[in-house]
Design a protein around this motif. Sequence first.
Motif, PDB file in Angstrom:
ATOM      1  N   ALA A   1       0.822  -1.210   0.000  1.00  0.00           N
ATOM      2  CA  ALA A   1       0.000   0.000   0.000  1.00  0.00           C
ATOM      3  C   ALA A   1       0.860   1.267   0.000  1.00  0.00           C
ATOM      4  CB  ALA A   1      -0.924   0.003   1.215  1.00  0.00           C
ATOM      5  N   GLY A   2       2.182   1.069  -0.037  1.00  0.00           N
ATOM      6  CA  GLY A   2       3.091   2.207  -0.081  1.00  0.00           C
ATOM      7  C   GLY A   2       3.438   2.771   1.279  1.00  0.00           C
ATOM      8  N   ASN A   3       3.140   2.004   2.301  1.00  0.00           N
ATOM      9  CA  ASN A   3       3.381   2.486   3.660  1.00  0.00           C
ATOM     10  C   ASN A   3       4.696   1.969   4.229  1.00  0.00           C
ATOM     11  OD1 ASN A   3       0.822   3.758   3.789  1.00  0.00           O
ATOM     12  ND2 ASN A   3      -0.115   1.791   4.241  1.00  0.00           N
ATOM     13  N   ASN A   4       5.368   2.809   4.986  1.00  0.00           N
ATOM     14  CA  ASN A   4       6.459   2.398   5.856  1.00  0.00           C
ATOM     15  C   ASN A   4       5.826   2.276   7.230  1.00  0.00           C
ATOM     16  OD1 ASN A   4       8.273   2.803   3.725  1.00  0.00           O
ATOM     17  ND2 ASN A   4       8.618   4.922   4.319  1.00  0.00           N
ATOM     18  N   GLY A   5       6.454   1.520   8.115  1.00  0.00           N
ATOM     19  CA  GLY A   5       5.846   1.464   9.435  1.00  0.00           C
ATOM     20  C   GLY A   5       6.396   0.380  10.330  1.00  0.00           C
ATOM     21  N   TRP A   6       5.597   0.061  11.318  1.00  0.00           N
ATOM     22  CA  TRP A   6       5.974  -0.884  12.363  1.00  0.00           C
ATOM     23  C   TRP A   6       4.992  -2.053  12.406  1.00  0.00           C
ATOM     24  CZ3 TRP A   6      10.316  -0.366  15.290  1.00  0.00           C
ATOM     25  CH2 TRP A   6      10.961   0.870  15.267  1.00  0.00           C
ATOM     26  N   VAL A   7       5.514  -3.229  12.740  1.00  0.00           N
ATOM     27  CA  VAL A   7       4.699  -4.415  12.966  1.00  0.00           C
ATOM     28  C   VAL A   7       5.205  -5.067  14.251  1.00  0.00           C
ATOM     29  CG1 VAL A   7       4.115  -6.717  12.110  1.00  0.00           C
ATOM     30  CG2 VAL A   7       4.173  -4.790  10.540  1.00  0.00           C
ATOM     31  N   ASP A   8       4.278  -5.439  15.130  1.00  0.00           N
ATOM     32  CA  ASP A   8       4.622  -6.104  16.394  1.00  0.00           C
ATOM     33  C   ASP A   8       4.386  -7.600  16.286  1.00  0.00           C
ATOM     34  OD1 ASP A   8       5.199  -3.665  17.723  1.00  0.00           O
ATOM     35  OD2 ASP A   8       3.070  -3.355  18.114  1.00  0.00           O
TER      36      ASP A   8
ATOM     37  N   GLN B   1      10.756 -13.237  22.610  1.00  0.00           N
ATOM     38  CA  GLN B   1      10.480 -11.930  23.190  1.00  0.00           C
ATOM     39  C   GLN B   1       9.537 -11.156  22.282  1.00  0.00           C
ATOM     40  OE1 GLN B   1      14.997 -11.052  24.059  1.00  0.00           O
ATOM     41  NE2 GLN B   1      13.760  -9.425  24.942  1.00  0.00           N
ATOM     42  N   ALA B   2       8.860 -10.188  22.870  1.00  0.00           N
ATOM     43  CA  ALA B   2       8.062  -9.256  22.068  1.00  0.00           C
ATOM     44  C   ALA B   2       9.041  -8.452  21.214  1.00  0.00           C
ATOM     45  CB  ALA B   2       7.259  -8.337  22.972  1.00  0.00           C
ATOM     46  N   LYS B   3       8.685  -8.289  19.953  1.00  0.00           N
ATOM     47  CA  LYS B   3       9.560  -7.588  19.015  1.00  0.00           C
ATOM     48  C   LYS B   3       8.713  -6.634  18.188  1.00  0.00           C
ATOM     49  CE  LYS B   3      13.137  -8.462  15.566  1.00  0.00           C
ATOM     50  NZ  LYS B   3      13.946  -9.462  14.870  1.00  0.00           N
ATOM     51  N   SER B   4       9.298  -5.537  17.799  1.00  0.00           N
ATOM     52  CA  SER B   4       8.649  -4.591  16.912  1.00  0.00           C
ATOM     53  C   SER B   4       9.631  -4.295  15.786  1.00  0.00           C
ATOM     54  CB  SER B   4       8.288  -3.318  17.676  1.00  0.00           C
ATOM     55  OG  SER B   4       7.466  -2.497  16.894  1.00  0.00           O
ATOM     56  N   ALA B   5       9.166  -4.429  14.555  1.00  0.00           N
ATOM     57  CA  ALA B   5      10.039  -4.233  13.404  1.00  0.00           C
ATOM     58  C   ALA B   5       9.589  -3.026  12.587  1.00  0.00           C
ATOM     59  CB  ALA B   5      10.056  -5.472  12.525  1.00  0.00           C
ATOM     60  N   TYR B   6      10.557  -2.203  12.224  1.00  0.00           N
ATOM     61  CA  TYR B   6      10.323  -1.073  11.337  1.00  0.00           C
ATOM     62  C   TYR B   6      10.707  -1.505   9.925  1.00  0.00           C
ATOM     63  CZ  TYR B   6      10.611   3.449   9.103  1.00  0.00           C
ATOM     64  OH  TYR B   6      10.421   4.498   8.240  1.00  0.00           O
TER      65      TYR B   6
END
Length: 152
Positions: free
Chosen positions: A112-119, A131-136
Motif C-alpha cells: 500500500a506504499g506504507n512504511n511502518g511498524w509491525v509487532d 520476546q516481544a519484538k517490533s520491526a520497522y
Amino acid sequence: MRKILFGLLAASAFAFTAAASAADQGTAAEAEAMVKKGVAYAKANGRDKFLAEVGNNKGQFVDRDLYISVWSTKAVVLAHGANQKLVGKDIIDLKDADGKPFMKEVVTKAAAGNNGWVDYKWTNPVTKEIQAKSAYFEKLDDMIISTGYYKK
C-alpha cells in the motif's frame, strides 16, 4: 558473615549483568535508523552490493541484537543479517510464537506504499528466548527492508 558477603556479591554481579544485558539491546530509534541507513546505502551502492553487505553478519548492518533483513514484495528473503539459511525462502506464511501472520501484515502495508511498524514475538538471536519484538520497515523499489528490536 562470609555467606552474607558472598550473597551480596553474587546479587550485585547478577544485577550488573542484567543491566548490561538490557543496555546491549537495540532500541526502536536504532532499529529505524538502521533501516534508513540501509535504504541510503542501497540507493548509493546498488542492490547487489547492499544485499551482500546485509548478508555479512560482521558488517555494518548487524549491531548487537539488531540486524537488517530484506525481502521481495512477495516475501521471498533476499538477504538476512542473522540467518543466511533463510535467503531464497518464501516466508509469506511465517507466523510468530502466538500464530500471528506478521509477514502478511508487513507485505500488505508495504504494498500500500506504507512504511511502518509491525509487532510480533520472535526468538532473540542473542538470548535465544522468545520476546516481544517490533520491526520497522521501508519499501524501496521491489524490496522491503526491515530491522526489529526486542522490547524489554
